[in-house]
Design an enzyme around this catalytic site. Structure first.
Site, PDB file in Angstrom:
ATOM      1  N   HIS A 134     -78.671  -8.019 -54.483  1.00 16.78           N
ATOM      2  CA  HIS A 134     -78.746  -9.025 -53.418  1.00 16.78           C
ATOM      3  C   HIS A 134     -77.764 -10.160 -53.696  1.00 16.78           C
ATOM      4  CE1 HIS A 134     -80.036 -13.107 -52.341  1.00 16.78           C
ATOM      5  NE2 HIS A 134     -80.309 -12.581 -51.152  1.00 16.78           N
ATOM      6  N   HIS A 182     -82.578  -7.446 -57.169  1.00 14.25           N
ATOM      7  CA  HIS A 182     -82.217  -8.823 -56.841  1.00 14.25           C
ATOM      8  C   HIS A 182     -80.787  -9.155 -57.276  1.00 14.25           C
ATOM      9  CE1 HIS A 182     -86.346  -9.652 -55.616  1.00 14.25           C
ATOM     10  NE2 HIS A 182     -85.894 -10.796 -55.132  1.00 14.25           N
ATOM     11  N   ASP A 199     -88.471  -7.976 -49.642  1.00 10.81           N
ATOM     12  CA  ASP A 199     -88.443  -8.694 -50.912  1.00 10.81           C
ATOM     13  C   ASP A 199     -89.534  -8.165 -51.841  1.00 10.81           C
ATOM     14  OD1 ASP A 199     -87.470 -10.627 -52.662  1.00 10.81           O
ATOM     15  OD2 ASP A 199     -88.774 -12.195 -51.884  1.00 10.81           O
ATOM     16  N   HIS A 229     -82.797 -12.631 -46.880  1.00 14.63           N
ATOM     17  CA  HIS A 229     -82.921 -12.339 -48.314  1.00 14.63           C
ATOM     18  C   HIS A 229     -83.592 -10.986 -48.547  1.00 14.63           C
ATOM     19  CE1 HIS A 229     -83.837 -13.145 -52.595  1.00 14.63           C
ATOM     20  NE2 HIS A 229     -85.027 -12.638 -52.329  1.00 14.63           N
TER      21      HIS A 229
END
Length: 366
Positions: free
Chosen positions: A257, A254, A171, A271
């Site tokens: 994602h 992101h 992340d 995540h």
């Protein structure tokens, strides 16, 4: 547009930091609702009880339902009101913490965050990522302020599975590249301004710490110990990544994602693992240099972050699946549009396929 930087009210990190939680929480409220999963609550229960007793803080424990969804947030708000709660304490991982932040916002009371894993940059942010009850990305809830307190006990973090810690590095890995993209595009950050120089520097520091200390920290975590390398990477995963993404902005990594969440076969991947692959996709979109690409690939391979579609659960890659991901990535309100060039589902589709080929080739190298 003004430059804006935001941060938590207080950040506390160190081995044994939980021994002082009562002292810090007592400045914010006297009756707490402690929200978290069973594993997270069990990891800190005895420390919590002793410190709260010493500082005369009453509390009730409520187990987290599993998804940061609107029904779960509504449930926690109702419980808080029924019990005259004046502070919510989120314990555990990203979704539990996001639920605590959102619930405290709607209940109009302070929130304290106690991560038991360093798996995401959720603890410090004024943001909750909302999912459907089934686990599909729904929306970002931008909150009016950051948590009042973030307390990170690295002795507790060191006892968590190393995979969660590595996911946090995945992340955090995106932070610098997304911040850099937003700065080049003059894209707005989460509080609605432009990035400050300080926020960009923190985002770059986050990346530099990961590259320098990431593998050493992972090896220490696998032995259940918190070394100085662990301390540095916990700060990168939690504080620097949180400040960097929030005050500089999110971009393609992101958004990719979020696109992957439409495929059920990726739901077992954490995540940060999906963001890690999203970072590789962003590097392809930006046509970054070979040296930059190889540094990221080498880092990911060394710590065990995914760099192929198969590693995030897509064993049978079909054009239809990747097209579905690309379309979701490019939804009108997605952060992929913060890139300093026009992005379409076609270019994202191509970048995902190319990133997978690059990662697969890299894994085959000796």
């Amino acid at each position: 547009m003004n430059k804006i930087m935001i941060s938590p009210g207080r950040y506390v990190q160190g081995a044994g930091a939980l021994n002082d939680i009562g002292k810090h929480v007592a400045n914010l409220g006297t009756k707490a609702l402690v929200l978290g999963g069973k594993r997270g609550i069990d990891a800190i229960k005895s420390l919590l009880e002793a410190s709260f007793k010493e500082h005369q803080v009453d509390y009730v424990v409520e187990l987290f339902g599993g998804e940061c969804s609107r029904p779960e947030i509504d449930r926690i708000v109702a419980i808080s009101k029924q019990n005259n709660i004046d502070i919510i304490i989120g314990v555990g991982g990203g979704k539990a913490l996001d639920t605590a932040k959102a619930s405290a916002h709607f209940a109009k009371i302070p929130v304290a965050i106690v991560p038991t894993i360093a798996a995401t940059d959720a603890p410090c942010s004024a943001l909750s990522v909302i999912y459907t009850p089934e686990g599909v990305f729904d929306s970002y809830l931008v909150l009016p302020k950051n948590p009042d307190l973030v307390l990170v006990d690295t002795a507790i973090i060191a006892q968590a599975p190393a995979r969660l810690f590595v996911s946090g590095m995945g992340d955090a890995l995106a932070t610098w590249f997304e911040a850099d993209a937003c700065a080049k595009a003059f894209a707005g950050n989460l509080p609605g301004g432009l990035s400050t120089s300080a926020a960009l520097c923190l985002a770059k520091l986050c990346y530099d710490i990961l590259i320098e200390y990431g593998l050493r920290a992972k090896l220490a975590l696998e032995q259940g110990v918190a070394t100085e390398a662990v301390e540095k990477v916990v700060e990168a995963n939690t504080l620097l990544s949180g400040l960097g993404f929030e005050s500089s902005g999110l971009a393609a990594a992101h958004a990719v994602h979020n696109g992957f969440t439409v495929l059920e076969e990726t739901h077992h991947a954490y995540h940060g693992e999906k963001v890690s692959f999203g970072t590789l996709v962003q590097l392809v979109l930006e046509n970054r240099t070979t040296a930059e690409m190889e540094e990221v690939l080498s880092f990911c391979k060394s710590v065990g972050l995914p760099i192929t579609l198969k590693e995030i659960g897509i064993a049978n890659v079909t054009p239809a699946k990747i097209r579905q991901v690309a379309e979701a990535t490019c939804a009108p309100d997605e952060t992929v549009h913060n890139q300093p060039f026009t992005v379409s589902a076609d270019t994202v589709y191509a970048a995902i396929i190319a990133a997978d080929a690059i990662g697969s080739t890299y894994l085959k190298q000796d």
